[in-house]
Scaffold this active site. Structure first.
Site, mmCIF file in Angstrom:
data_model
loop_
_atom_site.group_PDB
_atom_site.id
_atom_site.type_symbol
_atom_site.label_atom_id
_atom_site.label_comp_id
_atom_site.label_asym_id
_atom_site.label_seq_id
_atom_site.Cartn_x
_atom_site.Cartn_y
_atom_site.Cartn_z
ATOM 1 N N HIS A 468 -27.833 -7.224 -13.539
ATOM 2 C CA HIS A 468 -26.362 -6.400 -13.080
ATOM 3 C C HIS A 468 -26.319 -6.926 -11.461
ATOM 4 O O HIS A 468 -25.468 -7.702 -10.581
ATOM 5 C CB HIS A 468 -25.732 -5.715 -13.553
ATOM 6 C CG HIS A 468 -24.528 -5.315 -12.954
ATOM 7 N ND1 HIS A 468 -23.249 -5.254 -13.492
ATOM 8 C CD2 HIS A 468 -24.126 -4.656 -11.861
ATOM 9 C CE1 HIS A 468 -22.584 -5.315 -12.797
ATOM 10 N NE2 HIS A 468 -22.560 -4.576 -11.498
ATOM 11 N N GLU A 469 -27.211 -6.074 -11.129
ATOM 12 C CA GLU A 469 -27.655 -5.980 -9.722
ATOM 13 C C GLU A 469 -27.789 -6.952 -8.818
ATOM 14 O O GLU A 469 -28.063 -7.899 -7.564
ATOM 15 C CB GLU A 469 -28.318 -4.486 -8.855
ATOM 16 C CG GLU A 469 -27.456 -3.156 -9.378
ATOM 17 C CD GLU A 469 -25.862 -2.749 -8.961
ATOM 18 O OE1 GLU A 469 -25.357 -3.648 -8.179
ATOM 19 O OE2 GLU A 469 -25.075 -2.954 -9.905
ATOM 20 N N HIS A 472 -25.217 -10.007 -8.228
ATOM 21 C CA HIS A 472 -24.593 -9.672 -6.746
ATOM 22 C C HIS A 472 -25.121 -9.880 -5.828
ATOM 23 O O HIS A 472 -25.104 -11.012 -5.092
ATOM 24 C CB HIS A 472 -24.302 -8.189 -6.998
ATOM 25 C CG HIS A 472 -23.065 -7.478 -7.352
ATOM 26 N ND1 HIS A 472 -21.750 -7.806 -7.514
ATOM 27 C CD2 HIS A 472 -23.277 -5.696 -8.333
ATOM 28 C CE1 HIS A 472 -21.435 -7.110 -8.025
ATOM 29 N NE2 HIS A 472 -21.962 -6.478 -8.866
ATOM 30 N N HIS A 475 -25.193 -13.618 -5.450
ATOM 31 C CA HIS A 475 -23.807 -14.096 -4.913
ATOM 32 C C HIS A 475 -23.852 -13.992 -3.337
ATOM 33 O O HIS A 475 -23.150 -14.626 -3.082
ATOM 34 C CB HIS A 475 -23.081 -13.667 -5.431
ATOM 35 C CG HIS A 475 -21.639 -13.350 -5.487
ATOM 36 N ND1 HIS A 475 -20.164 -13.420 -5.774
ATOM 37 C CD2 HIS A 475 -20.826 -15.475 -4.640
ATOM 38 C CE1 HIS A 475 -19.737 -14.219 -5.157
ATOM 39 N NE2 HIS A 475 -19.884 -15.070 -4.951
HETATM 40 ZN ZN ZN Z 1 -21.631 -4.270 -9.954
#
Ligand code: ZN
Length: 682
Positions: A468-469, A472, A475
């Protein structure tokens, strides 16, 4: 302090973490802000007409200097907290928000931006950056008469201080509680890894025995595995009353008054700006069109998932009774019997998977997934100055060998480190005629640290968090946008920003990707097929209950801000209770003060925005359904996601970017399907 001797000034390269001292913080920020004010005046005093090159670019660079320094300081404050640093950090908060408020109220600056925007000749990212900037001037109160402007400024400063105090209280109350266990029989039920960790906690404080704390690597195993019901209740009571008047060690960290004040100020701010309430102010920068739409979206999801959540709860209660539970199933029994039920139904536990997720293997596999999808290579760089020996540093290059960005990785829970997991910006991508810099990220988790000489092994949940991290991180790191304000995650609407991160989690459930990230720590053997099948089958275990829990948080946040009335106050407990009546299947005890530790909405950026998780999950589930159609590691689909979403940052409307990738507007069906919730058409 002299310019040269302050390592927080002129951060041309990576921050020299080992040289940064608390006493550097305030002088550095003072100097940067003084310089910033002077430079803005100089730029506005130009005798020529304003252009991108002579106004916006230099202002972006100016902002970037402040951001780089503040990013290093806030990062250290989060991962290596101490009293002096915290004082320095807190002393800067009102100064920074005053600076931002002054810029937001600078009418000459506003007109200069308008002039550049109206002159045209801009590319897409430049246009979007200016549209955001002009919007933000309005949201900062540029249109207000002087005395209301002054009031607006006071509010922003007080809010930023309150948020920081809220977080400090939570951290301090968390750390004020611990319990030493001398007799291991009292910890029966706990897996060996948890026992080892608790013993290590004790040893680190020169104590003999097993030390329980309220940090997640200690709290979760107790609630999930400890057979001693009284012990579970004791930890539960301490955890859910942190920073409240109910907290067993004392009420000195009580956040109650601060929470009331935060809600009152947010409401006042929204009204000053001409909005009906804080949710409308929040949505002014988001993808969701109106407050009614958000409530409709949440109520609709609740209606579709509640029946399943109720069935799951009934099953859990029946199971707990069969297991010999006397009396009613309490909040501190839920995780314990759920884990037993999960093992009973699916014969799979978090602990059974742990030996397959060795730190080294997971990282190598994660990087392998990135390479397959996006053609990116991740390699470790040695010898970089960091804030702790556990921290590692990596760089990421594309197919052509071009360096795209770098990141720090700080995986393990420590004392003086804020809980949770997050990605934060260290350096933003920026390219102008005068400068070129690539993005750098902080990736921070709080996983169970290695025990003794044994290498760290993760649970599947921890692997999901890492992915998940990392989403980010990608991105931020892979952006091709050259202006920081709309590069990477900047300028991306909050309810769309979780798309890349939640998308990444999907690969943790796919055989092909799992084979890359796992292997038995002793034999290297892949996860056996039977275990994989059980793990997949268990994926949606209690998914209805999880769904309504998230909806409870989202509805609580949104309704509390939407229905705020100065005459009645926040009605925090009252609204939470109403929301629970609508959606919840677990009813916490009366002493619970969940809201007092809900920093996402009281101290973080999720105020009137917690719904964003579910909103973005619709996007991410639907985006992943394209990978399901074409092959989970399909390069062409990966590159389309890279070029249409990851690289574009906040330079375009998120709906436009999504449609370009998916070929149509988002559908809610894949989310319901992935969660195993039958999509009722009624
Ligand atoms: Zn998040």
């Amino acid at each position: 302090m002299e310019n040269q001797s302050n390592p927080l000034l002129n951060l041309e390269a990576l921050p020299p973490f080992s040289a940064i001292r608390p006493e550097h913080v305030e002088p550095a920020i003072d100097r940067l802000l003084r310089n910033g004010r002077r430079r803005v005046d100089e730029l506005l005093a130009q005798r020529q007409s304003f252009t991108w090159r002579n106004l916006v670019e230099p202002l972006e660079m100016l902002d970037d200097q402040i951001n780089r320094t503040w990013a290093a300081v806030s990062h250290l404050n989060a991962v290596d907290n101490n009293e002096e640093l915290r004082a320095g950090y807190n002393a800067c908060l009102p100064k920074l928000s005053e600076y931002a408020a002054d810029l937001g109220h600078n009418a000459r600056l506003f007109r200069a931006y308008e002039e550049v925007y109206q002159a045209g000749g801009l590319d897409q990212a430049q246009r979007k950056l200016l549209e955001n900037a002009l919007r933000d001037f309005h949201l900062s109160g540029i249109d207000l008469p002087p005395e209301q402007k002054a009031r607006f400024k006071e509010i922003t400063q007080e809010l930023s201080t309150l948020a920081s105090e809220f977080e400090d209280n939570l951290l301090d109350s968390t750390h004020s509680w611990n319990k030493l266990i001398i007799d291991p029989a009292q910890l029966s039920g706990l897996p060996e890894t948890a026992m080892d960790l608790l013993r290590q906690e004790a040893a680190q404080r020169e104590q003999e025995g097993w030390l329980l704390t309220l940090e997640i690597p200690s709290y979760m195993p107790i609630l999930t595995y400890a057979d001693d019901r009284g012990l579970r209740e004791e930890l539960y009571r301490a955890y859910v009353t942190r920073a409240s008047e109910q907290f067993p060690p004392g009420a000195q960290w009580d956040n109650s008054d601060r929470m009331e004040r935060i809600l009152a100020l947010r409401h006042e701010m929204a009204r000053l700006l001409g909005f009906g309430d804080h949710t409308e102010l929040s949505l002014a920068t988001k993808m969701a069109p109106t407050s009614e739409k958000v409530l409709e979206f949440l109520h609709d999801l609740a209606r579709r998932s509640r029946p399943q959540a109720e069935r799951e709860m009934a099953e859990l209660k029946a199971f707990a009774r069969e297991q010999g539970l006397e009396g009613s199933l309490e909040a501190w029994d839920v995780a314990y019997f759920s884990e037993k039920l999960r093992q009973h139904k699916h014969a799979v536990s978090q602990e059974e998977l742990r030996p397959y997720f060795l730190e080294r293997r997971v990282l190598r596999g994660l990087f392998g997934v990135i390479e397959r999808l996006y053609g990116m290579q991740v390699t470790e760089v040695e010898g970089v100055d960091t804030w702790h020996p556990d921290v590692r540093f990596f760089e990421i290059r594309d197919d052509a060998g071009e360096l795209r960005g770098q990141f720090y990785l700080d995986l393990f829970a420590r004392r003086n480190k804020r809980g949770g997991a997050w990605m934060a910006e260290c350096v933003n991508r920026m390219r102008t005629e005068d400068c070129g810099q690539l993005p750098v990220a902080f990736l921070v988790c709080n996983f169970s640290p290695p025990i003794g000489e044994r290498p760290a092994q993760f649970t599947h949940t921890e692997v999901l968090t890492l992915f998940h991290e990392f989403g980010h991180g990608l991105h931020h790191l892979l952006t091709r946008i050259d202006y920081p304000a709309v590069a990477g995650i900047n300028g991306v609407a909050w309810d769309a920003v979780e798309l890349p991160s939640q998308l990444m989690e999907n690969w943790c459930w796919e055989r092909e990707a799992l084979d890359l990230i796992s292997g038995h720590w002793e034999t290297g053997e892949a996860i056996p097929d039977d275990l994989f099948q059980r793990m997949r089958a268990a994926k949606n275990f209690q998914s209805g209950m999880q769904m309504v829990r998230q909806l409870e948080f989202a509805l609580f946040d949104f309704r509390m801000h939407r229905e705020y009335d100065p005459a009645l106050g926040g009605r925090i407990c009252e609204i939470l209770e109403q929301v629970r009546q609508e959606v919840a299947v677990i009813r916490p005890p009366a002493f619970s003060r969940f809201a007092h530790g809900f920093s996402h909405i009281f101290a973080g950026g999720y105020a009137s925005g917690y719904y964003s998780y579910k909103w973005a999950e619709v996007l991410s589930a639907d985006a992943f359904s394209l990978f399901e159609e074409r092959g989970s590691l399909d390069r062409e689909t990966g590159l389309s996601f890279l070029h249409n979403i990851l690289e574009r940052g906040g330079s375009e409307d998120p709906m436009d970017l999504f449609v370009r990738f998916r070929g149509r507007e988002p559908s809610i069906e894949p989310l319901l399907r992935h969660s195993g919730i039958a999509s009722a058409t009624a």
